[in-house]
Design a protein around this motif. Structure first.
Motif, short mmCIF file in Angstrom:
data_model
loop_
_atom_site.label_atom_id
_atom_site.label_comp_id
_atom_site.label_asym_id
_atom_site.label_seq_id
_atom_site.Cartn_x
_atom_site.Cartn_y
_atom_site.Cartn_z
N GLN A 11 -0.21 1.82 7.52
CA GLN A 11 -1.07 1.70 6.34
C GLN A 11 -2.45 1.16 6.73
O GLN A 11 -2.62 -0.03 7.04
CB GLN A 11 -0.43 0.82 5.25
CG GLN A 11 0.87 1.39 4.72
CD GLN A 11 0.69 2.70 3.95
OE1 GLN A 11 -0.25 2.83 3.16
NE2 GLN A 11 1.57 3.67 4.17
N GLN A 43 -6.70 3.60 -2.56
CA GLN A 43 -5.55 4.38 -2.13
C GLN A 43 -4.88 5.13 -3.28
O GLN A 43 -4.21 6.12 -3.08
CB GLN A 43 -4.51 3.47 -1.44
CG GLN A 43 -4.94 3.06 -0.06
CD GLN A 43 -4.84 4.20 0.96
OE1 GLN A 43 -3.77 4.63 1.34
NE2 GLN A 43 -5.98 4.73 1.38
N TYR A 44 -5.08 4.65 -4.52
CA TYR A 44 -4.40 5.29 -5.66
C TYR A 44 -5.30 6.30 -6.37
O TYR A 44 -4.83 7.35 -6.79
CB TYR A 44 -3.95 4.22 -6.65
CG TYR A 44 -2.94 4.73 -7.66
CD1 TYR A 44 -1.58 4.76 -7.35
CD2 TYR A 44 -3.33 5.20 -8.90
CE1 TYR A 44 -0.64 5.24 -8.25
CE2 TYR A 44 -2.40 5.69 -9.81
CZ TYR A 44 -1.06 5.70 -9.48
OH TYR A 44 -0.13 6.19 -10.36
N GLN A 60 2.12 2.03 -3.53
CA GLN A 60 1.15 2.66 -4.43
C GLN A 60 0.80 4.08 -4.01
O GLN A 60 0.38 4.88 -4.84
CB GLN A 60 -0.12 1.81 -4.53
CG GLN A 60 0.06 0.56 -5.36
CD GLN A 60 0.19 0.84 -6.86
OE1 GLN A 60 -0.78 1.19 -7.52
NE2 GLN A 60 1.39 0.71 -7.40
N TYR A 61 0.97 4.40 -2.73
CA TYR A 61 0.57 5.73 -2.27
C TYR A 61 1.75 6.71 -2.24
O TYR A 61 1.59 7.88 -2.57
CB TYR A 61 -0.05 5.64 -0.87
CG TYR A 61 -0.81 6.88 -0.46
CD1 TYR A 61 -2.13 7.06 -0.85
CD2 TYR A 61 -0.21 7.88 0.30
CE1 TYR A 61 -2.84 8.20 -0.50
CE2 TYR A 61 -0.91 9.03 0.65
CZ TYR A 61 -2.23 9.18 0.25
OH TYR A 61 -2.92 10.31 0.59
N SER A 62 2.92 6.24 -1.82
CA SER A 62 4.02 7.17 -1.52
C SER A 62 5.25 6.99 -2.41
O SER A 62 6.13 7.83 -2.39
CB SER A 62 4.46 6.99 -0.05
OG SER A 62 3.40 7.33 0.82
N PHE A 91 -6.57 -1.30 -3.32
CA PHE A 91 -5.46 -0.58 -3.97
C PHE A 91 -6.00 0.59 -4.80
O PHE A 91 -5.42 1.67 -4.82
CB PHE A 91 -4.62 -1.54 -4.83
CG PHE A 91 -3.71 -2.41 -3.99
CD1 PHE A 91 -2.63 -1.87 -3.32
CD2 PHE A 91 -3.95 -3.77 -3.85
CE1 PHE A 91 -1.79 -2.65 -2.53
CE2 PHE A 91 -3.12 -4.56 -3.06
CZ PHE A 91 -2.03 -4.00 -2.40
N PRO A 114 3.57 7.16 -7.08
CA PRO A 114 3.09 8.47 -7.56
C PRO A 114 4.19 9.54 -7.63
O PRO A 114 3.99 10.59 -8.22
CB PRO A 114 2.04 8.87 -6.51
CG PRO A 114 1.62 7.59 -5.88
CD PRO A 114 2.86 6.74 -5.86
N PHE A 157 0.84 -1.21 0.00
CA PHE A 157 0.00 0.00 0.00
C PHE A 157 0.87 1.25 0.00
O PHE A 157 0.56 2.23 -0.68
CB PHE A 157 -0.98 -0.01 1.18
CG PHE A 157 -2.14 -0.95 0.96
CD1 PHE A 157 -3.09 -0.68 -0.01
CD2 PHE A 157 -2.26 -2.12 1.68
CE1 PHE A 157 -4.16 -1.55 -0.24
CE2 PHE A 157 -3.32 -3.00 1.46
CZ PHE A 157 -4.27 -2.72 0.50
N TRP A 158 1.96 1.20 0.76
CA TRP A 158 2.88 2.36 0.77
C TRP A 158 3.46 2.59 -0.62
O TRP A 158 3.56 3.73 -1.08
CB TRP A 158 4.01 2.11 1.79
CG TRP A 158 5.00 3.23 1.87
CD1 TRP A 158 4.85 4.41 2.55
CD2 TRP A 158 6.28 3.29 1.23
NE1 TRP A 158 5.98 5.19 2.36
CE2 TRP A 158 6.86 4.53 1.56
CE3 TRP A 158 6.99 2.40 0.41
CZ2 TRP A 158 8.12 4.91 1.10
CZ3 TRP A 158 8.24 2.79 -0.05
CH2 TRP A 158 8.80 4.03 0.30
N MET A 185 7.02 5.82 8.49
CA MET A 185 6.23 6.33 7.37
C MET A 185 5.59 7.68 7.72
O MET A 185 5.15 8.41 6.83
CB MET A 185 5.18 5.31 6.92
CG MET A 185 5.83 4.09 6.24
SD MET A 185 4.63 2.83 5.70
CE MET A 185 5.76 1.53 5.11
#
Lengths: 194, 194
Positions: free
Chosen positions: B66, B99-100, A99-101, B96, A104, A96-97, B50
């Motif tokens: 997350q 979050q995206y 795809q989010y951080s 996913f 992008p 998840f990290w 994070m």
């Protein structure tokens, strides 16, 4: 036999291809040219409403999108997906990290610089800041660990390596992050993609 | 007994709290004020590199970040996490995607408009475009289904409802998306959060 729709310039697509190849799965690959807009064509959207690659179609017609969900589906029951509940959760945390951080910033900056040919001054400076922060966080983890979860390759490494190994195309020189560079080599070797 | 670190104005934090409450799990809640920067304090970063909320700490000190990874960890083995492989993959697909493609538009626009008080003309117009596209995609799915996966509440619904139910605070009026509005009511009822 299943079908993977993807574009080989996309790390998100390569993740799924690498997992399928690593596990010796038989599949059909269909090229979808993202830059030419093929993932937004009416025909593609009718089958995959999220309008993204990669996408997966099973022999019975069931369809799935989202690279990380596809990887986990194909690799279920293998060592790429830890069965122990907390290790499994740690793997999901990194996915998840990613795809989010991570994606992008690093993948988007690479796309703008390398594929669209934008000069640095035309690229949002936040992408460099966010991308560097992502690499710093990875460096911190990898300074004490060989892999992201447990003591071997998991889907977390596959997801994170996809754009990290081509980060230089986005203007991030991995010389600054030596633990990350060492880990990229380990993952490439484990996946036989070097 | 575990500890949840979170900020109740954050949908990402509420997701995990709702799942814990729904399952009747015992936990300690520690408020972290995101707007005041508490998730970036040296003490917090030392425990959760994070630098985000929510975060989870088990009684033995193991830590997890997350929101979607935390939800899945807490709900493993319950009907919130489908066991059947393809349904499980569909749930992950929506998590996913959330979050995206959903949170970075709808939650971010809400934060800027509602919490930072920015006027519409000072907000990146791409957030409205992306947020509307996300709601359109949800409307398409929910026009033919009561839930995102299978025939009951899963973590996919919990994740997606968190910012959808407050989308109006970001300038998205759900009157335009009636199937989404109906589904929000079903999820709120199932979670007893209305």
């Amino acid at each position: 036999m299943f079908t993977l729709y993807g574009d080989k310039v996309s790390g998100n697509c390569l993740k799924v291809k690498w997992v399928a190849d690593h596990l010796g799965l038989a599949y059909r690959w269909v090229d979808v040219d993202v830059v030419a807009g093929e993932a937004k064509s009416p025909d593609y959207l009718a089958r995959f409403p999220m309008g993204q690659v990669p996408a997966l179609e099973l022999a019975d017609g069931r369809r799935l999108a989202q690279s990380n969900a596809m990887m986990l589906y194909l690799a279920a029951g293998t060592t790429l997906v830890p069965a122990e509940p907390f290790a499994h959760a740690q793997m999901l945390q990194w996915l998840f990290w990613e795809q989010y951080s991570h994606e992008p910033a690093i993948a988007v900056r690479r796309f703008q610089k390398f594929y669209l040919g934008k000069p640095d001054e035309a690229i949002d400076p936040a992408l460099m800041t966010k991308g560097r922060a992502a690499l710093d966080l990875m460096e911190g983890h990898l300074s004490g660990h060989d892999w992201f979860v447990g003591d071997g390759l998991t889907c977390a490494d596959v997801a994170l390596v996809a754009y990290t190994r081509v980060a230089h195309e986005g203007g991030f020189d991995l010389v600054e992050w030596p633990a990350v560079r060492g880990w990229v080599g380990r993952v490439e070797q484990a996946l036989a993609i070097r």
